[in-house]
Design a protein around this motif. Structure first.
Motif, PDB file in Angstrom:
ATOM      1  N   ILE A   1       0.375  -1.229  -0.423  1.00  0.00           N
ATOM      2  CA  ILE A   1      -0.296   0.246  -0.283  1.00  0.00           C
ATOM      3  C   ILE A   1       1.131   1.302   0.208  1.00  0.00           C
ATOM      4  O   ILE A   1       2.041   1.220   1.132  1.00  0.00           O
ATOM      5  N   LEU A   2      -0.139   2.033  -0.553  1.00  0.00           N
ATOM      6  CA  LEU A   2       1.347   3.771  -0.759  1.00  0.00           C
ATOM      7  C   LEU A   2       0.541   4.775  -1.370  1.00  0.00           C
ATOM      8  O   LEU A   2      -0.839   4.428  -2.040  1.00  0.00           O
ATOM      9  N   LEU A   3       0.105   5.255  -0.541  1.00  0.00           N
ATOM     10  CA  LEU A   3      -0.497   6.652   0.217  1.00  0.00           C
ATOM     11  C   LEU A   3       0.610   7.774   0.027  1.00  0.00           C
ATOM     12  O   LEU A   3       2.061   8.354  -0.194  1.00  0.00           O
ATOM     13  N   ALA A   4       0.623   9.224  -1.509  1.00  0.00           N
ATOM     14  CA  ALA A   4       1.357   9.964  -2.032  1.00  0.00           C
ATOM     15  C   ALA A   4       0.083  11.178  -1.925  1.00  0.00           C
ATOM     16  O   ALA A   4      -0.735  11.393  -2.277  1.00  0.00           O
ATOM     17  N   LYS A   5       1.117  12.215  -1.521  1.00  0.00           N
ATOM     18  CA  LYS A   5       0.467  14.027  -1.626  1.00  0.00           C
ATOM     19  C   LYS A   5       1.317  15.339  -1.932  1.00  0.00           C
ATOM     20  O   LYS A   5       2.410  14.838  -2.125  1.00  0.00           O
ATOM     21  N   GLN A   6       0.369  15.474  -3.495  1.00  0.00           N
ATOM     22  CA  GLN A   6       1.233  16.065  -3.536  1.00  0.00           C
ATOM     23  C   GLN A   6       2.206  15.276  -4.554  1.00  0.00           C
ATOM     24  O   GLN A   6       3.576  15.546  -4.769  1.00  0.00           O
ATOM     25  N   GLY A   7       2.144  13.412  -5.480  1.00  0.00           N
ATOM     26  CA  GLY A   7       3.234  12.929  -5.592  1.00  0.00           C
ATOM     27  C   GLY A   7       4.431  12.433  -4.785  1.00  0.00           C
ATOM     28  O   GLY A   7       4.882  12.277  -4.895  1.00  0.00           O
ATOM     29  N   LYS A   8       4.466  12.797  -3.354  1.00  0.00           N
ATOM     30  CA  LYS A   8       5.332  12.771  -2.639  1.00  0.00           C
ATOM     31  C   LYS A   8       4.754  11.467  -1.363  1.00  0.00           C
ATOM     32  O   LYS A   8       4.025  11.787  -0.916  1.00  0.00           O
ATOM     33  N   ILE A   9       5.043  10.486  -1.686  1.00  0.00           N
ATOM     34  CA  ILE A   9       4.921   9.347  -0.572  1.00  0.00           C
ATOM     35  C   ILE A   9       5.498   9.753   0.858  1.00  0.00           C
ATOM     36  O   ILE A   9       5.962  10.738   1.462  1.00  0.00           O
TER      37      ILE A   9
ATOM     38  N   THR B   1     -17.005  22.322   1.635  1.00  0.00           N
ATOM     39  CA  THR B   1     -18.351  22.152   1.768  1.00  0.00           C
ATOM     40  C   THR B   1     -19.162  21.620  -0.066  1.00  0.00           C
ATOM     41  O   THR B   1     -19.449  21.292  -0.432  1.00  0.00           O
ATOM     42  N   LYS B   2     -17.365  22.419  -0.948  1.00  0.00           N
ATOM     43  CA  LYS B   2     -17.626  21.145  -2.407  1.00  0.00           C
ATOM     44  C   LYS B   2     -17.223  19.662  -1.948  1.00  0.00           C
ATOM     45  O   LYS B   2     -16.470  19.525  -1.410  1.00  0.00           O
ATOM     46  N   PHE B   3     -17.755  18.921  -3.014  1.00  0.00           N
ATOM     47  CA  PHE B   3     -17.022  17.384  -3.149  1.00  0.00           C
ATOM     48  C   PHE B   3     -15.973  17.588  -4.393  1.00  0.00           C
ATOM     49  O   PHE B   3     -16.004  19.012  -5.350  1.00  0.00           O
ATOM     50  N   GLY B   4     -14.791  17.048  -3.703  1.00  0.00           N
ATOM     51  CA  GLY B   4     -13.892  16.946  -4.750  1.00  0.00           C
ATOM     52  C   GLY B   4     -14.092  16.093  -6.002  1.00  0.00           C
ATOM     53  O   GLY B   4     -15.152  14.895  -5.730  1.00  0.00           O
ATOM     54  N   LYS B   5     -13.256  15.463  -6.746  1.00  0.00           N
ATOM     55  CA  LYS B   5     -13.204  14.899  -7.685  1.00  0.00           C
ATOM     56  C   LYS B   5     -12.458  13.270  -7.720  1.00  0.00           C
ATOM     57  O   LYS B   5     -11.373  13.958  -7.730  1.00  0.00           O
ATOM     58  N   LEU B   6     -12.544  12.677  -8.094  1.00  0.00           N
ATOM     59  CA  LEU B   6     -12.294  11.250  -8.128  1.00  0.00           C
ATOM     60  C   LEU B   6     -12.350  10.446  -9.055  1.00  0.00           C
ATOM     61  O   LEU B   6     -13.256  10.443  -9.918  1.00  0.00           O
ATOM     62  N   THR B   7     -10.122  10.293  -9.691  1.00  0.00           N
ATOM     63  CA  THR B   7     -10.475   9.859 -10.795  1.00  0.00           C
ATOM     64  C   THR B   7      -9.620   7.709 -10.820  1.00  0.00           C
ATOM     65  O   THR B   7      -9.138   8.415  -9.575  1.00  0.00           O
ATOM     66  N   ARG B   8     -10.402   7.075 -10.774  1.00  0.00           N
ATOM     67  CA  ARG B   8     -10.277   5.856 -10.153  1.00  0.00           C
ATOM     68  C   ARG B   8     -10.190   4.554 -11.309  1.00  0.00           C
ATOM     69  O   ARG B   8     -11.018   4.610 -11.999  1.00  0.00           O
ATOM     70  N   HIS B   9      -9.684   3.624 -10.526  1.00  0.00           N
ATOM     71  CA  HIS B   9      -9.811   2.110 -11.710  1.00  0.00           C
ATOM     72  C   HIS B   9      -9.347   1.112 -10.430  1.00  0.00           C
ATOM     73  O   HIS B   9      -8.445   1.472  -9.644  1.00  0.00           O
TER      74      HIS B   9
ATOM     75  N   ARG C   1      -7.708   8.487  -7.101  1.00  0.00           N
ATOM     76  CA  ARG C   1      -6.098   9.932  -7.190  1.00  0.00           C
ATOM     77  C   ARG C   1      -7.203  10.847  -6.773  1.00  0.00           C
ATOM     78  O   ARG C   1      -8.671  11.743  -7.700  1.00  0.00           O
ATOM     79  N   TYR C   2      -7.697  11.158  -5.494  1.00  0.00           N
ATOM     80  CA  TYR C   2      -8.423  12.176  -5.397  1.00  0.00           C
ATOM     81  C   TYR C   2      -8.190  13.756  -5.640  1.00  0.00           C
ATOM     82  O   TYR C   2      -6.991  14.610  -5.283  1.00  0.00           O
ATOM     83  N   THR C   3      -8.209  14.139  -6.664  1.00  0.00           N
ATOM     84  CA  THR C   3      -7.312  15.290  -7.793  1.00  0.00           C
ATOM     85  C   THR C   3      -7.295  16.470  -6.829  1.00  0.00           C
ATOM     86  O   THR C   3      -6.737  17.456  -7.023  1.00  0.00           O
ATOM     87  N   ASP C   4      -8.567  16.628  -6.338  1.00  0.00           N
ATOM     88  CA  ASP C   4      -8.495  18.020  -5.262  1.00  0.00           C
ATOM     89  C   ASP C   4      -7.496  18.409  -4.661  1.00  0.00           C
ATOM     90  O   ASP C   4      -7.417  19.426  -4.002  1.00  0.00           O
ATOM     91  N   ASP C   5      -6.953  16.587  -3.627  1.00  0.00           N
ATOM     92  CA  ASP C   5      -6.155  17.401  -2.330  1.00  0.00           C
ATOM     93  C   ASP C   5      -5.090  16.477  -3.217  1.00  0.00           C
ATOM     94  O   ASP C   5      -3.778  16.369  -2.278  1.00  0.00           O
ATOM     95  N   GLN C   6      -4.698  15.893  -4.298  1.00  0.00           N
ATOM     96  CA  GLN C   6      -3.947  15.577  -5.390  1.00  0.00           C
ATOM     97  C   GLN C   6      -3.661  14.641  -3.919  1.00  0.00           C
ATOM     98  O   GLN C   6      -2.079  14.237  -3.862  1.00  0.00           O
ATOM     99  N   LEU C   7      -3.959  13.767  -3.506  1.00  0.00           N
ATOM    100  CA  LEU C   7      -3.976  12.146  -3.048  1.00  0.00           C
ATOM    101  C   LEU C   7      -4.178  11.354  -3.390  1.00  0.00           C
ATOM    102  O   LEU C   7      -5.150  10.916  -4.239  1.00  0.00           O
ATOM    103  N   THR C   8      -3.434  10.680  -3.447  1.00  0.00           N
ATOM    104  CA  THR C   8      -2.998   9.147  -4.308  1.00  0.00           C
ATOM    105  C   THR C   8      -3.215   8.206  -3.222  1.00  0.00           C
ATOM    106  O   THR C   8      -2.278   7.740  -2.610  1.00  0.00           O
ATOM    107  N   VAL C   9      -4.077   7.169  -3.514  1.00  0.00           N
ATOM    108  CA  VAL C   9      -4.058   6.228  -2.746  1.00  0.00           C
ATOM    109  C   VAL C   9      -3.787   4.629  -3.669  1.00  0.00           C
ATOM    110  O   VAL C   9      -4.474   4.961  -4.591  1.00  0.00           O
TER     111      VAL C   9
END
Length: 370
Positions: A48-56, A305-313, A326-334
């Protein structure tokens, strides 16, 4: 007396801070503790890897790559990624579109002339990438699998025995045949095998040195074994991946997946026009599907207050499960790559996001994630 009183006051001041120190854990500790629950309760094993703004910010492996020989998983082990392969195939198609070798809206017979005319009628790459072709969903509905590497021409012969169930572009039905044909189009216009084309178009440019396309004849050196949970325990279980051409035959590591998905944040690898098409999701009736990704909303932390955009597979195949969010508005990757099948991988992915972002898990039930 005074000394005793001073000691008591000091203890009163110190003990709360001691208790606070014992209960306070880092986000990394919380993530690991949560995953360990899945290890104990769900027999999870993988990386498992999580990254924020591309940094692990978190990276760890669990369980065994080889249970029989007690070889632990590491974050450098390779895992089959199942249907996450479709995302890679879609990106490769868009690379060829930018090179003017493929046209998303040309008749598919332009690129696969041996596809039966009754199936090819009205189908384009756009329909294939969106799962709107009307073709049979999976090869196993058409043929029995043999213990051998099947060729692309043999796959096409099997596809030619199928039928269309609806007019292309009028409905959505997720299925592997769409991406088998996309992979065949890639092969035909490049003059290379799917494995060679993916190396040239994706793996090499992004320096994904631990990623590739698996065949029985060319197994990766550091791939974890696949397993399945059952009432009788955990047992070896693996696909013949050549039958998953373009749909489930890629292996990778968590760090390579991170490199790849980060390349989709800027227009240096693909143009912004291509990225807009890849991440242009449809409505619920059409599966929220873009090109190789589903695009949804996600609950952000309480300050938003607003939802973010999730791109996933994700992907699920014999012995393996995978998920990329890819939680794109927070640039969080799981990223979860597992070599065991049969646990709630999507739920785990959302829970890790909530821990990382401090989002309310109760809100998730009010967000349509399916």
């Amino acid at each position: 007396m005074i000394k005793s009183l001073m000691t008591s006051i000091a203890l009163m001041l110190f003990l709360p801070s001691l208790a606070y120190g014992k209960t306070l854990t880092t986000v990394s500790d919380k993530l690991n503790q949560h995953i360990e629950h899945y290890v104990e309760e769900e027999n999870f094993q993988g990386a498992i890897l999580l990254a924020k703004q591309g940094k692990i910010v978190f990276e760890k492996a669990y369980g065994f790559a080889d249970i029989e020989n007690e070889i632990p998983n590491t974050t450098q082990h390779q895992f089959l990624i199942g249907s996450m392969t479709k995302s890679f195939t879609a990106v490769a198609v868009m690379r060829l579109v930018e090179q003017n070798k493929l046209d998303l809206h040309a008749p598919i017979a332009t690129y696969i002339p041996k596809l039966d005319s009754k199936l090819a009628n009205g189908i384009t790459l756009h329909h294939l990438l969106k799962h709107q072709s009307g073709l049979t969903r999976h090869l196993e509905h058409l043929a029995s699998f043999e213990e051998k590497d099947i060729t692309s021409s043999e796959i096409l012969s099997i596809i030619n025995t199928s039928e269309q169930s609806f007019e292309p572009g009028t409905q959505y039905e997720y299925g592997n045949l769409n991406y088998h044909l996309a992979a065949l189009a890639i092969e035909n216009v490049t003059g290379k095998s799917y494995a060679e084309a993916m190396h040239t178009l994706v793996f090499a440019p992004l320096q994904l040195q631990q990623s590739g396309v698996e065949r029985i004849a060319t197994p990766p050196k550091s791939r974890a074994n696949g397993y399945r949970k059952s009432m009788f325990g955990i047992n070896r279980d693996e696909n013949i991946v050549s039958y998953a051409l373009g749909t489930g035959d890629i292996y990778s590591t968590v760090e390579d997946i991170l490199k790849w998905e980060q390349a989709l944040y800027t227009s240096s690898f693909l143009s912004q026009q291509s990225l807009d098409l890849i991440f242009k999701g449809e409505n619920k009736v059409f599966g929220y599907y873009g090109y190789g990704f589903r695009i949804r909303e996600y609950q952000r932390s309480s300050e938003h207050t607003k939802f973010g955009k999730l791109t996933r597979h994700g992907g699920s195949m014999d012995g393996f499960s995978s998920n990329l969010h890819r939680y794109t508005d927070d640039q969080l990757t799981v990223i979860i790559l597992a070599n065991v099948r049969g646990f709630p991988i999507r739920t785990l992915t959302f829970e890790l996001k909530e821990i990382a972002l401090g989002a309310d898990s109760m809100q998730r039930n009010r967000t349509p994630y399916e």
